[in-house]
Design a protein around this motif. Structure first.
Motif, PDB file in Angstrom:
ATOM      1  N   LYS A   1       0.806  -1.226   0.000  1.00  0.00           N
ATOM      2  CA  LYS A   1       0.000   0.000   0.000  1.00  0.00           C
ATOM      3  C   LYS A   1       0.838   1.274   0.000  1.00  0.00           C
ATOM      4  O   LYS A   1       0.315   2.357  -0.131  1.00  0.00           O
ATOM      5  CB  LYS A   1      -0.953   0.004   1.195  1.00  0.00           C
TER       6      LYS A   1
ATOM      7  N   THR B   1       3.426   1.449  -5.727  1.00  0.00           N
ATOM      8  CA  THR B   1       2.616   0.864  -6.790  1.00  0.00           C
ATOM      9  C   THR B   1       3.503  -0.011  -7.657  1.00  0.00           C
ATOM     10  O   THR B   1       4.472   0.468  -8.237  1.00  0.00           O
ATOM     11  CB  THR B   1       1.962   1.974  -7.642  1.00  0.00           C
TER      12      THR B   1
ATOM     13  N   ILE C   1      -0.057  -4.401 -10.142  1.00  0.00           N
ATOM     14  CA  ILE C   1      -1.462  -3.989 -10.162  1.00  0.00           C
ATOM     15  C   ILE C   1      -1.852  -3.262 -11.447  1.00  0.00           C
ATOM     16  O   ILE C   1      -3.028  -2.991 -11.660  1.00  0.00           O
ATOM     17  CB  ILE C   1      -1.842  -3.122  -8.941  1.00  0.00           C
ATOM     18  N   ALA C   2      -0.868  -2.958 -12.293  1.00  0.00           N
ATOM     19  CA  ALA C   2      -1.201  -2.245 -13.527  1.00  0.00           C
ATOM     20  C   ALA C   2      -0.124  -2.452 -14.580  1.00  0.00           C
ATOM     21  O   ALA C   2       1.034  -2.711 -14.260  1.00  0.00           O
ATOM     22  CB  ALA C   2      -1.359  -0.756 -13.240  1.00  0.00           C
TER      23      ALA C   2
ATOM     24  N   GLN D   1      -3.818  -0.640 -18.407  1.00  0.00           N
ATOM     25  CA  GLN D   1      -4.637  -1.540 -17.611  1.00  0.00           C
ATOM     26  C   GLN D   1      -4.535  -1.087 -16.164  1.00  0.00           C
ATOM     27  O   GLN D   1      -3.467  -1.108 -15.581  1.00  0.00           O
ATOM     28  CB  GLN D   1      -4.156  -2.982 -17.744  1.00  0.00           C
ATOM     29  N   ASN D   2      -5.635  -0.631 -15.607  1.00  0.00           N
ATOM     30  CA  ASN D   2      -5.693  -0.149 -14.222  1.00  0.00           C
ATOM     31  C   ASN D   2      -4.998   1.206 -14.062  1.00  0.00           C
ATOM     32  O   ASN D   2      -4.499   1.525 -12.980  1.00  0.00           O
ATOM     33  CB  ASN D   2      -5.089  -1.171 -13.263  1.00  0.00           C
TER      34      ASN D   2
ATOM     35  N   GLY E   1      -6.141   4.280 -13.866  1.00  0.00           N
ATOM     36  CA  GLY E   1      -6.740   5.188 -12.883  1.00  0.00           C
ATOM     37  C   GLY E   1      -6.220   4.927 -11.482  1.00  0.00           C
ATOM     38  O   GLY E   1      -5.952   5.850 -10.716  1.00  0.00           O
ATOM     39  N   ARG E   2      -6.050   3.674 -11.144  1.00  0.00           N
ATOM     40  CA  ARG E   2      -5.537   3.300  -9.822  1.00  0.00           C
ATOM     41  C   ARG E   2      -4.103   3.794  -9.640  1.00  0.00           C
ATOM     42  O   ARG E   2      -3.723   4.296  -8.586  1.00  0.00           O
ATOM     43  CB  ARG E   2      -5.619   1.790  -9.667  1.00  0.00           C
ATOM     44  N   VAL E   3      -3.301   3.679 -10.692  1.00  0.00           N
ATOM     45  CA  VAL E   3      -1.905   4.134 -10.640  1.00  0.00           C
ATOM     46  C   VAL E   3      -1.857   5.649 -10.442  1.00  0.00           C
ATOM     47  O   VAL E   3      -1.103   6.155  -9.607  1.00  0.00           O
ATOM     48  CB  VAL E   3      -1.142   3.721 -11.919  1.00  0.00           C
TER      49      VAL E   3
ATOM     50  N   TRP F   1      -4.190   7.668  -9.211  1.00  0.00           N
ATOM     51  CA  TRP F   1      -4.690   8.025  -7.874  1.00  0.00           C
ATOM     52  C   TRP F   1      -3.609   7.795  -6.814  1.00  0.00           C
ATOM     53  O   TRP F   1      -3.357   8.647  -5.978  1.00  0.00           O
ATOM     54  CB  TRP F   1      -5.958   7.239  -7.538  1.00  0.00           C
ATOM     55  N   ARG F   2      -2.937   6.660  -6.868  1.00  0.00           N
ATOM     56  CA  ARG F   2      -1.901   6.355  -5.878  1.00  0.00           C
ATOM     57  C   ARG F   2      -0.708   7.301  -6.025  1.00  0.00           C
ATOM     58  O   ARG F   2      -0.115   7.721  -5.033  1.00  0.00           O
ATOM     59  CB  ARG F   2      -1.482   4.899  -5.986  1.00  0.00           C
TER      60      ARG F   2
ATOM     61  N   LYS G   1      -1.831  10.717  -4.538  1.00  0.00           N
ATOM     62  CA  LYS G   1      -1.928  10.607  -3.079  1.00  0.00           C
ATOM     63  C   LYS G   1      -0.539  10.605  -2.433  1.00  0.00           C
ATOM     64  O   LYS G   1      -0.277  11.338  -1.472  1.00  0.00           O
ATOM     65  CB  LYS G   1      -2.704   9.330  -2.730  1.00  0.00           C
TER      66      LYS G   1
END
Length: 185
Positions: free
Chosen positions: A26, A29, A125-126, A140-141, A143-145, A147-148, A151
């Motif tokens: 967490k 990434t 994860i991406a 692939q994924n 948006g998650r990358v 956002w992280r 943050k």
């Protein structure tokens, strides 16, 4: 909160060594980048075939990276005048870490192949810049990358972590002079 693992890393010849601190899934990434620039950087280092499946990276903040030995051999290579700094161990031409060209955005992507044990990173994860059947690149994924990244970067900039980097001097200049890679043919 429990601290994460500290993972040693080294270049191919062992001159540049360090530790990636407090590794937990967490807190970074785990991604694979398939972009042309990452592939080119690997080719320039004589690792062209390894880029076929993408370049495996752990994206985090520079304050988690400690350079133990060989900092004078760690050179920021740029593929273009405004490109990323691709910190490369000059002793054996090992690509090691990517950063932006200044410490203003606290970001570092460490190449996982240089880590002694990548298991604490968790799963990938991406995947970025994957070429589809139509020739267009997609993520692939993604948006998650993003956002992280946002943050982590904002948290680092608001705290002391944003000022702690082994790659830049206090005045914002890189610890070693950047080198512009030869143009691709």
């Amino acid at each position: 909160m429990t601290a994460g693992a500290d993972i040693p890393f080294a270049c191919r010849c062992g001159t540049v060594t360090g530790i990636l601190h407090d590794v937990r899934p967490k807190e970074g990434t785990h991604v694979v980048c398939h972009c042309n620039s990452c592939a080119r950087a690997m080719q320039l280092s004589g690792l062209g075939d390894t880029a076929a499946g993408g370049v495996d990276l752990w994206q985090t903040t520079p304050d988690r990276i400690e350079i133990a030995t060989g900092a004078d051999r760690l050179v920021p290579v740029q593929l273009s005048p405004k490109g990323l700094f691709r910190w490369t161990a000059q002793c054996c031409d090992t690509p090691m870490i990517n950063t932006f060209g200044s410490p203003a955005l606290p970001f570092a992507g460490i190449l996982t192949g240089n880590l002694s044990d990548p298991a604490p990173l968790g799963p990938v994860i991406a995947h970025g810049f994957v070429t589809g059947p139509n020739g267009k690149q997609r993520h692939q994924n993604g948006g998650r990358v993003i956002w992280r990244f946002v943050k982590r970067t904002v948290a680092a900039k608001l705290g002391r972590a944003g000022k702690q980097t082994p790659f830049f001097n206090a005045d914002g200049s890189p610890i070693n002079a950047p080198v512009l890679a030869p143009r691709a043919d």
